[in-house]
Design a protein around this motif. Structure first.
Motif, PDB file in Angstrom:
ATOM      1  N   ARG A 208       6.014  11.897  -9.276  1.00  0.00           N
ATOM      2  CA  ARG A 208       7.225  11.740 -10.070  1.00  0.00           C
ATOM      3  C   ARG A 208       7.288  12.756 -11.216  1.00  0.00           C
ATOM      4  NH1 ARG A 208       5.848   8.986 -14.757  1.00  0.00           N
ATOM      5  NH2 ARG A 208       3.832   7.939 -14.695  1.00  0.00           N
ATOM      6  N   GLU A 209       6.142  13.345 -11.565  1.00  0.00           N
ATOM      7  CA  GLU A 209       6.123  14.324 -12.642  1.00  0.00           C
ATOM      8  C   GLU A 209       6.329  15.749 -12.147  1.00  0.00           C
ATOM      9  OE1 GLU A 209       3.144  13.438 -15.941  1.00  0.00           O
ATOM     10  OE2 GLU A 209       2.253  12.428 -14.205  1.00  0.00           O
ATOM     11  N   VAL A 210       6.363  15.939 -10.822  1.00  0.00           N
ATOM     12  CA  VAL A 210       6.473  17.307 -10.318  1.00  0.00           C
ATOM     13  C   VAL A 210       7.652  17.506  -9.378  1.00  0.00           C
ATOM     14  CG1 VAL A 210       4.001  17.698 -10.514  1.00  0.00           C
ATOM     15  CG2 VAL A 210       4.922  16.815  -8.370  1.00  0.00           C
ATOM     16  N   THR A 211       8.605  16.573  -9.376  1.00  0.00           N
ATOM     17  CA  THR A 211       9.759  16.735  -8.505  1.00  0.00           C
ATOM     18  C   THR A 211      10.878  17.502  -9.186  1.00  0.00           C
ATOM     19  OG1 THR A 211      10.480  14.519  -9.143  1.00  0.00           O
ATOM     20  CG2 THR A 211       9.309  14.722  -7.059  1.00  0.00           C
ATOM     21  N   ILE A 212      10.560  18.238 -10.214  1.00  0.00           N
ATOM     22  CA  ILE A 212      11.466  19.185 -10.856  1.00  0.00           C
ATOM     23  C   ILE A 212      12.725  18.482 -11.364  1.00  0.00           C
ATOM     24  CG2 ILE A 212      12.337  21.532 -10.706  1.00  0.00           C
ATOM     25  CD1 ILE A 212       9.450  21.228  -9.708  1.00  0.00           C
ATOM     26  N   PRO A 213      12.637  17.739 -12.484  1.00  0.00           N
ATOM     27  CA  PRO A 213      13.776  16.965 -12.972  1.00  0.00           C
ATOM     28  C   PRO A 213      14.977  17.811 -13.383  1.00  0.00           C
ATOM     29  CG  PRO A 213      11.994  17.021 -14.602  1.00  0.00           C
ATOM     30  CD  PRO A 213      11.441  17.601 -13.335  1.00  0.00           C
ATOM     31  N   VAL A 309      15.928  32.468 -11.336  1.00  0.00           N
ATOM     32  CA  VAL A 309      16.403  31.969 -10.035  1.00  0.00           C
ATOM     33  C   VAL A 309      17.175  30.673 -10.285  1.00  0.00           C
ATOM     34  CG1 VAL A 309      15.746  31.090  -7.761  1.00  0.00           C
ATOM     35  CG2 VAL A 309      14.492  33.010  -8.767  1.00  0.00           C
ATOM     36  N   SER A 310      18.476  30.707 -10.049  1.00  0.00           N
ATOM     37  CA  SER A 310      19.318  29.551 -10.362  1.00  0.00           C
ATOM     38  C   SER A 310      19.546  28.636  -9.158  1.00  0.00           C
ATOM     39  CB  SER A 310      20.675  30.013 -10.904  1.00  0.00           C
ATOM     40  OG  SER A 310      21.330  30.843  -9.962  1.00  0.00           O
ATOM     41  N   HIS A 311      19.435  29.190  -7.936  1.00  0.00           N
ATOM     42  CA  HIS A 311      19.724  28.399  -6.746  1.00  0.00           C
ATOM     43  C   HIS A 311      18.667  28.628  -5.664  1.00  0.00           C
ATOM     44  CE1 HIS A 311      23.605  28.288  -8.760  1.00  0.00           C
ATOM     45  NE2 HIS A 311      24.027  27.381  -7.902  1.00  0.00           N
ATOM     46  N   VAL A 312      18.311  27.552  -4.979  1.00  0.00           N
ATOM     47  CA  VAL A 312      17.462  27.610  -3.801  1.00  0.00           C
ATOM     48  C   VAL A 312      18.222  26.964  -2.651  1.00  0.00           C
ATOM     49  CG1 VAL A 312      15.403  26.643  -2.706  1.00  0.00           C
ATOM     50  CG2 VAL A 312      15.232  27.676  -4.964  1.00  0.00           C
ATOM     51  N   TYR A 313      18.274  27.653  -1.519  1.00  0.00           N
ATOM     52  CA  TYR A 313      18.943  27.126  -0.340  1.00  0.00           C
ATOM     53  C   TYR A 313      17.910  26.931   0.769  1.00  0.00           C
ATOM     54  CZ  TYR A 313      23.097  28.751  -2.832  1.00  0.00           C
ATOM     55  OH  TYR A 313      24.076  28.966  -3.777  1.00  0.00           O
ATOM     56  N   ASN A 314      17.729  25.698   1.196  1.00  0.00           N
ATOM     57  CA  ASN A 314      16.841  25.398   2.315  1.00  0.00           C
ATOM     58  C   ASN A 314      17.660  25.508   3.598  1.00  0.00           C
ATOM     59  OD1 ASN A 314      14.474  24.794   0.783  1.00  0.00           O
ATOM     60  ND2 ASN A 314      15.385  22.830   0.238  1.00  0.00           N
ATOM     61  N   PHE A 315      17.711  26.716   4.169  1.00  0.00           N
ATOM     62  CA  PHE A 315      18.477  26.923   5.390  1.00  0.00           C
ATOM     63  C   PHE A 315      17.936  26.044   6.506  1.00  0.00           C
ATOM     64  CE2 PHE A 315      20.086  29.241   9.077  1.00  0.00           C
ATOM     65  CZ  PHE A 315      21.361  29.590   8.666  1.00  0.00           C
ATOM     66  N   GLY A 335      12.282  25.411 -18.506  1.00  0.00           N
ATOM     67  CA  GLY A 335      13.303  24.661 -19.212  1.00  0.00           C
ATOM     68  C   GLY A 335      14.728  24.936 -18.762  1.00  0.00           C
ATOM     69  N   GLN A 336      14.912  25.817 -17.778  1.00  0.00           N
ATOM     70  CA  GLN A 336      16.254  26.130 -17.290  1.00  0.00           C
ATOM     71  C   GLN A 336      16.649  25.178 -16.164  1.00  0.00           C
ATOM     72  OE1 GLN A 336      18.110  28.668 -18.787  1.00  0.00           O
ATOM     73  NE2 GLN A 336      16.358  28.662 -20.175  1.00  0.00           N
ATOM     74  N   THR A 337      17.950  24.938 -16.035  1.00  0.00           N
ATOM     75  CA  THR A 337      18.427  24.098 -14.947  1.00  0.00           C
ATOM     76  C   THR A 337      18.573  24.919 -13.673  1.00  0.00           C
ATOM     77  OG1 THR A 337      20.725  24.532 -15.589  1.00  0.00           O
ATOM     78  CG2 THR A 337      19.668  22.569 -16.500  1.00  0.00           C
ATOM     79  N   GLY A 338      18.601  24.242 -12.544  1.00  0.00           N
ATOM     80  CA  GLY A 338      18.755  24.926 -11.265  1.00  0.00           C
ATOM     81  C   GLY A 338      19.389  23.998 -10.250  1.00  0.00           C
ATOM     82  N   MET A 339      19.690  24.541  -9.085  1.00  0.00           N
ATOM     83  CA  MET A 339      20.265  23.741  -8.004  1.00  0.00           C
ATOM     84  C   MET A 339      19.554  24.065  -6.698  1.00  0.00           C
ATOM     85  SD  MET A 339      24.173  23.481  -6.502  1.00  0.00           S
ATOM     86  CE  MET A 339      24.732  22.480  -7.870  1.00  0.00           C
TER      87      MET A 339
END
Length: 481
Positions: A208-213, A309-315, A335-339
């Motif tokens: 729960r601490e490493v699922t990238i909140p 890197v702001s976005h990751v796409y799992n093709f 500390g940056q947000t991402g998607m």
């Protein structure tokens, strides 16, 4: 920075951490640093993105940084890229001390490495295959090793390095500090720890601490043949500055990178078949923003740390929860947000649910974007670009001509024409992406995508394909992923 000082970290290291942008220790650092500073062995279970490099790197540098003596510390990593990045981070942390870390890996000219070793670095960060080459040449002697760190031990196990690691550890002095970090703890890793570590402290950072909140996680349900067009639409709608697209196999990566280029995107692929020189060029261009999109296999991107890197796409859906966390951990850093957006075909939904259960994170379903959505997204970006130009100013030399045009045309028609020029129309050039079999269960339930299959990163149990333990390429074991 007082929390680092409270852990026993010296002023020179604190100064370096401050310049690197550290503000306070992460949970793994707070628990690990005092144990390692006290000289105890340690087994740490932590995923990528938790700050584990600094967790073992700070105590290591504190021990060797005040001495001009030669080699004292060894860090073993599964891949070349990770070896380079760990060495770079150690050198940044130790920039105000006398310590220097040298990366040693296959694919680089061994004569150049020998010359660098003659300058007597205090820390060596190595991949197992190339380290054993140096041991055989007697260009690296391990009899003075005071501390050894096994970073991402489970990945080294999966890539078939376990026997090499045992030989390396057996060549080191019995009186040493041994540190083992692993995302998972399979039986072979537990046995390794029992054999070579002395009464180790066990530290675990829970899932729960490493699922990238800070990462917004979504999935799109669609058919395999729809994936590429949907990917392009999302790129047009979201317009990420830097993004990573994960494919399951090297063939998939090659096809995706080539198809994206045909559609006009700035993309490059990276996988294990590329030469080390080519991989270095691709990663450098991505870090510098020359390339906007990096298409990668899981193992090729292991340890990849690129800011922005702001976005990751799992093709393709990842093999398991650990791979999923590793992938999405490429964004939402510092500390940056991402998607993160995962493409799921209907038969893989059960596999996705198992990933959700293991990561304790529910993924939000996302509607399949249409071509109209992509056009509207590009129009919105054109408006934002125009408004940003107004805010930045500097348009005074153009106002005279603008007033002339407004005298001849209505303002709405004129602004609409400007937006049309600024809008990138979605490209629909036909491309061919080979369909792949879906995953079923944890590892897919079919031989092609089971552990050890192409692109999986797992050590095969069958003799055919994948890893050849007798072959060596540039000092590394021949692993095709």
């Amino acid at each position: 920075m007082d929390r680092f000082r409270a852990l026993g970290v010296g002023d020179k290291t604190v100064r370096a951490l401050s310049e690197m942008g550290f503000e306070e220790p992460t949970p793994i650092q707070e628990q690990t640093i005092p144990v390692l500073m006290a000289g105890r062995d340690l087994v740490g279970q932590a995923q990528t993105g938790t700050g584990k490099t600094a967790a073992f790197g700070i105590p290591l540098l504190e021990k060797v940084g005040h001495s001009a003596a030669a080699f004292q510390g060894m860090v073993l990593t599964p891949t070349r890229e990770l070896a380079i990045q760990v060495a770079e981070e150690l050198n940044r942390i130790g920039q105000f001390s006398a310590a220097h870390a040298l990366p040693v890996y296959g694919g680089q000219d061994i004569r150049r490495q020998i010359k660098a070793l003659q300058r007597r670095p205090q820390i060596i960060v190595a991949t197992p295959g190339r380290l054993m080459d140096h041991m055989e040449r007697r260009t690296i002697r391990l009899d003075e090793t005071r501390t050894v760190v096994l970073d991402e031990a489970d990945e080294m196990l999966n890539m078939g390095f376990i026997e090499d690691i045992e030989r390396i550890l057996a060549a080191m002095p019995a009186e040493r500090q041994t540190v083992l970090f692993s995302a998972t703890m399979p039986r072979a890793i537990q046995n390794l720890a029992q054999r070579f570590l002395r009464e180790p402290e066990h530290i675990s950072i829970k899932a729960r601490e490493v699922t990238i909140p800070l990462v917004e996680q979504r999935y799109v349900e669609l058919h395999d043949r729809e994936k590429f067009d949907v990917l392009c639409r999302l790129l047009d709608i979201q317009a990420p500055e830097l993004s990573i697209v994960f494919g399951r196999t090297k063939r998939r990566v090659d096809e995706l990178a080539e198809a994206l280029k045909k559609r006009g995107y700035s993309a490059e692929g990276i996988h294990g078949d590329l030469t080390q020189t080519k991989r270095d060029v691709v990663l450098r261009q991505f870090r510098e923003g020359v390339t906007d999109i990096l298409v990668a296999t899981d193992v090729a991107a292991r340890g990849l740390d690129v800011s922005g890197v702001s976005h990751v796409y799992n093709f393709d859906v990842p093999q398991d929860a650990e791979s999923y966390v590793h992938r999405i951990g490429r964004t939402g850093r510092a500390g940056q947000t991402g998607m993160a957006v995962t493409f799921v075909i209907p038969r893989e939904l059960e596999h996705l649910r198992s990933i959700e259960r293991m990561t304790r994170r529910k993924l939000a379903r996302m509607a399949v974007p249409t071509l109209t959505d992509a056009v509207e997204g590009q129009q919105r970006l054109a408006v934002e670009k125009l408004l940003r130009q107004v805010e930045e100013g500097g348009a005074e030399p153009y106002k005279g001509r603008a007033e002339e045009l407004l005298g001849e045309l209505d303002s709405v028609s004129l602004l609409a024409a400007a937006l049309k020029m600024l809008t990138k129309e979605p490209v629909t050039t036909p491309v061919k992406i080979t369909e792949e079999a879906p995953l079923r269960g944890r590892y897919g339930g079919n031989r092609r995508h089971s552990p050890g299959g192409p692109g999986s990163g797992f050590a095969p149990k069958a003799k055919a394909g994948g890893f050849n333990p007798k072959a060596r390429v540039g000092g590394e074991k021949a692993w095709k992923y």
